[in-house]
Scaffold this active site. Structure first.
Site, PDB file in Angstrom:
ATOM      1  N   THR A  90      41.178  52.530  27.415  1.00  0.00           N
ATOM      2  CA  THR A  90      39.793  52.774  26.829  1.00  0.00           C
ATOM      3  C   THR A  90      40.247  54.284  27.580  1.00  0.00           C
ATOM      4  O   THR A  90      40.424  55.072  26.767  1.00  0.00           O
ATOM      5  CB  THR A  90      39.140  51.551  26.801  1.00  0.00           C
ATOM      6  OG1 THR A  90      38.837  51.689  29.086  1.00  0.00           O
ATOM      7  CG2 THR A  90      39.154  50.879  26.355  1.00  0.00           C
ATOM      8  N   THR A 142      36.621  46.900  31.816  1.00  0.00           N
ATOM      9  CA  THR A 142      37.986  45.193  32.051  1.00  0.00           C
ATOM     10  C   THR A 142      38.756  46.261  32.981  1.00  0.00           C
ATOM     11  O   THR A 142      39.119  46.791  32.121  1.00  0.00           O
ATOM     12  CB  THR A 142      37.745  44.513  31.185  1.00  0.00           C
ATOM     13  OG1 THR A 142      37.171  44.197  30.407  1.00  0.00           O
ATOM     14  CG2 THR A 142      38.719  43.256  31.612  1.00  0.00           C
ATOM     15  N   LYS A 197      45.326  48.221  32.210  1.00  0.00           N
ATOM     16  CA  LYS A 197      44.355  49.328  32.338  1.00  0.00           C
ATOM     17  C   LYS A 197      43.280  49.191  32.965  1.00  0.00           C
ATOM     18  O   LYS A 197      42.738  48.088  33.790  1.00  0.00           O
ATOM     19  CB  LYS A 197      43.740  49.626  31.028  1.00  0.00           C
ATOM     20  CG  LYS A 197      43.557  47.792  31.081  1.00  0.00           C
ATOM     21  CD  LYS A 197      42.350  47.904  29.953  1.00  0.00           C
ATOM     22  CE  LYS A 197      41.366  49.636  29.874  1.00  0.00           C
ATOM     23  NZ  LYS A 197      39.590  49.232  29.644  1.00  0.00           N
TER      24      LYS A 197
END
Lengths: 388, 388
Positions: free
Chosen positions: A151, A184, A173
């Site tokens: 992201t 997250t 990630k």
């Protein structure tokens, strides 16, 4: 160097239109599928301790109960958290789609999502993406999968640890413990070793306890965090539990440090080590209190070796120590001995990204390290400018 | 409108050279003395819960044990915390100096200090300042005293609450719960009511529990916080405990809101109210978790009504609630009902400084409000640039 390096794993990733494309650029990868082709399908998973859990967590908690996971499907661009019954149905539909595409049961498919809370994911886009991934699975697909789950990450995070005839692969990630999008930490680990599910579980909990669990970039806990490991047994080799746990811990620590270094807005990586604690829990509590002090983190950003803010944080904990007998070092300079000023703080050079804080509680023989980042203008900017 | 408004109190303040003078300007006031002239000398005091306590706290804890306090001496410009045995001797010498100047026992003198940890205060400057204060005591000295204890405060904080023939006066300093200098919240309250020490103690704990204790600007706890109340009995009037507690709570809440509004770097004052909790402790824990979320606080700075960050914070607590049945409002707009998106977040206007967050736990009938500020560039700047 990725989740498909161990034998018995394939992966693929496609763009599904969940993440917006950069101007004039191609649509970015945002859905990934990682499949354990066997022969074994043992697994273990740990989830966020947050009581407010996203729909993919609610689903995946059921999936992992029997220790069998055959595939993990992941998307960026939407957390599918607090989206109601319709959001849960989206997660369920995605798992069913993976199941029918691969000829396996949906109940063996872990689902992971990341993005903003309270926004519905476009279901049909996800279902089409699952089919496209299933059609494109390959033993070379790991790197694409690692890219698809990014992201605000500036780089993809991957790792391989080699055993004797077996290996562990991993991808992660996350930009900080909890990124601007409540984004997250998602981690998928693979191994071709033969490891039964109960041993995997023990090893995973041991590994995450001293790696991801001690990464505390900004004190915030995600609603979607998932770390899952799958064992294919394709190497035919059964390592000792000790060897496997050591390798898995190495893989998790490597990925955790990659997350730490890519935390959004950070100027420094700070390792806070507490020595001579009465218990490991005490050591973690004391170190975490410093990691969560905005005043201390802002001081590091300002290259100010403000050890008073370390002591003020320690004083809020229940860890065993004598407040009048604490030692504190920053980058090896013991600026505080016996709770009084010692070496000159001007000797502490905070210009490098890596900062160490060492605290001697003089109350036992246990130790622990917690990692955090500094509090910067860029952190405030990225986290104030996200969803609007 | 200050600590000398109630009958029976005098005060004075002088410059002692602890705070540096603005360029070309006069030396600022930095030592203050507040004296209870009687006829009664009842008192009560609460200190920081931080286990790492400054020397003036270690001294004053002994002073207040018998419920008698005749004077409070305060300095800005140095916290006298973690300065070793010599620092404690400085505190002791200051109390002795007050005692001999006023003809009272040093053991009836509370000492308060504020400033950087780990730096020694110049003892002789303080002793000379005590003599100058004692010579200048007056019933008009309250405003000067309130000015002398300011550090990064942009305005002095004072309050008067009128009872029926008696009153309560107060002054406070602090810019945020814990200011850039680890600077401490210091509060002195006075009353000319007749209130015995044990009743004062009960009233003070009741008042601070719902005011200062629920102010959580940045989650950091000072090593020097002190709130002390002195009763002179000079009005000859004995209010009911209920009336006195209500007035004292009003005074503490007024000062707490003054501190909140002057928190360094803040753009918003945020009141987080939790409704229908199973217990008041649950309500406070839930509200405080939101007050300590850097992500939520940065979102408010960015005028982003990011209710997902509210839910993510609640999920880290042990408060009783059903994660699938939470309601959240921001500035009266119910953006989340039953843990799903409800009214349009675009309806939430965060341009004003005052922000309300209302959380309905639907698990009981208790409630609590915690106040905090947003996380801004100015906060990072002020707290990264302080001691260097």
């Amino acid at each position: 160097m990725t989740v498909t390096t161990p034998a018995g794993f394939t992966a693929a990733a496609v763009p599904a239109g969940l993440k917006s494309a950069p101007e004039g650029g191609p649509a970015p990868l945002d859905v990934a599928l990682v499949v354990n082709e066997g022969p074994t399908h043992d697994s273990a998973t740990v989830f966020t301790a947050n009581r407010c859990k996203a729909n993919p967590i609610l689903w995946s908690q059921e999936v992992v109960k029997d220790g069998v996971v055959r595939a993990v499907v992941l998307n960026s661009g939407g957390a599918n958290c607090y989206t109601g019954a319709d959001g849960f149905q989206t997660t369920h539909a995605v798992a069913e789609q993976v199941g029918s595409a691969l000829g396996i049961g949906a109940i063996d498919v872990v689902v992971c999502s990341t993005g903003l809370i309270g926004l519905a994911n476009p279901r049909q886009n996800l279902l089409d993406a699952v089919d496209a991934c299933a059609a494109g699975l390959s033993a070379d697909g790991g790197a694409d999968a690692a890219t698809a789950i990014m992201t605000t990450d500036s780089v993809s995070k991957q790792v391989v640890i080699e055993g004797a005839g077996w290996s562990i692969g991993g991808m992660a990630k996350g930009a900080g413990m909890l990124a601007p999008q409540l984004a997250t930490m998602l981690v998928v680990l693979t191994t071709d070793a033969v490891v039964p599910a109960d041993e995997l579980d023990t090893a995973l909990r041991a590994a995450t306890r001293v790696s991801f669990d001690r990464l505390d970039s900004d004190g915030c806990m995600s609603t979607n965090d998932t770390v899952t490991v799958m064992a294919s047994g394709a190497s035919g080799i059964t390592p000792t539990p000790e060897d496997f746990t050591a390798a898995l811990t190495q893989a998790c620590t490597d990925l955790a440090m990659q997350l730490l270094k890519d935390a959004e807005g950070a100027d420094h990586e700070i390792a806070i080590t507490v020595l001579n604690a009465a218990s490991e829990d005490d050591a973690v509590e004391a170190a975490r209190s410093v990691a969560r002090s905005n005043l201390f983190k802002a001081a590091v950003f300002g290259k100010d070796p403000n050890w008073g803010r370390v002591l003020a944080s320690l004083g809020t904990t229940a860890a065993a120590f004598d407040p009048a007998d604490l030692d504190v070092a920053m980058n090896g300079v013991w600026v505080c001995r016996n709770s009084t000023p010692a070496e000159d703080p001007a000797l502490v050079d905070l210009s490098a990204r890596e900062v160490t804080v060492t605290i001697d509680l003089k109350s036992g023989s246990e130790r622990a390290t917690v990692w955090t980042n500094d509090l910067t203008h860029a952190y405030v900017h990225e986290n104030s400018a996200y969803s609007s």
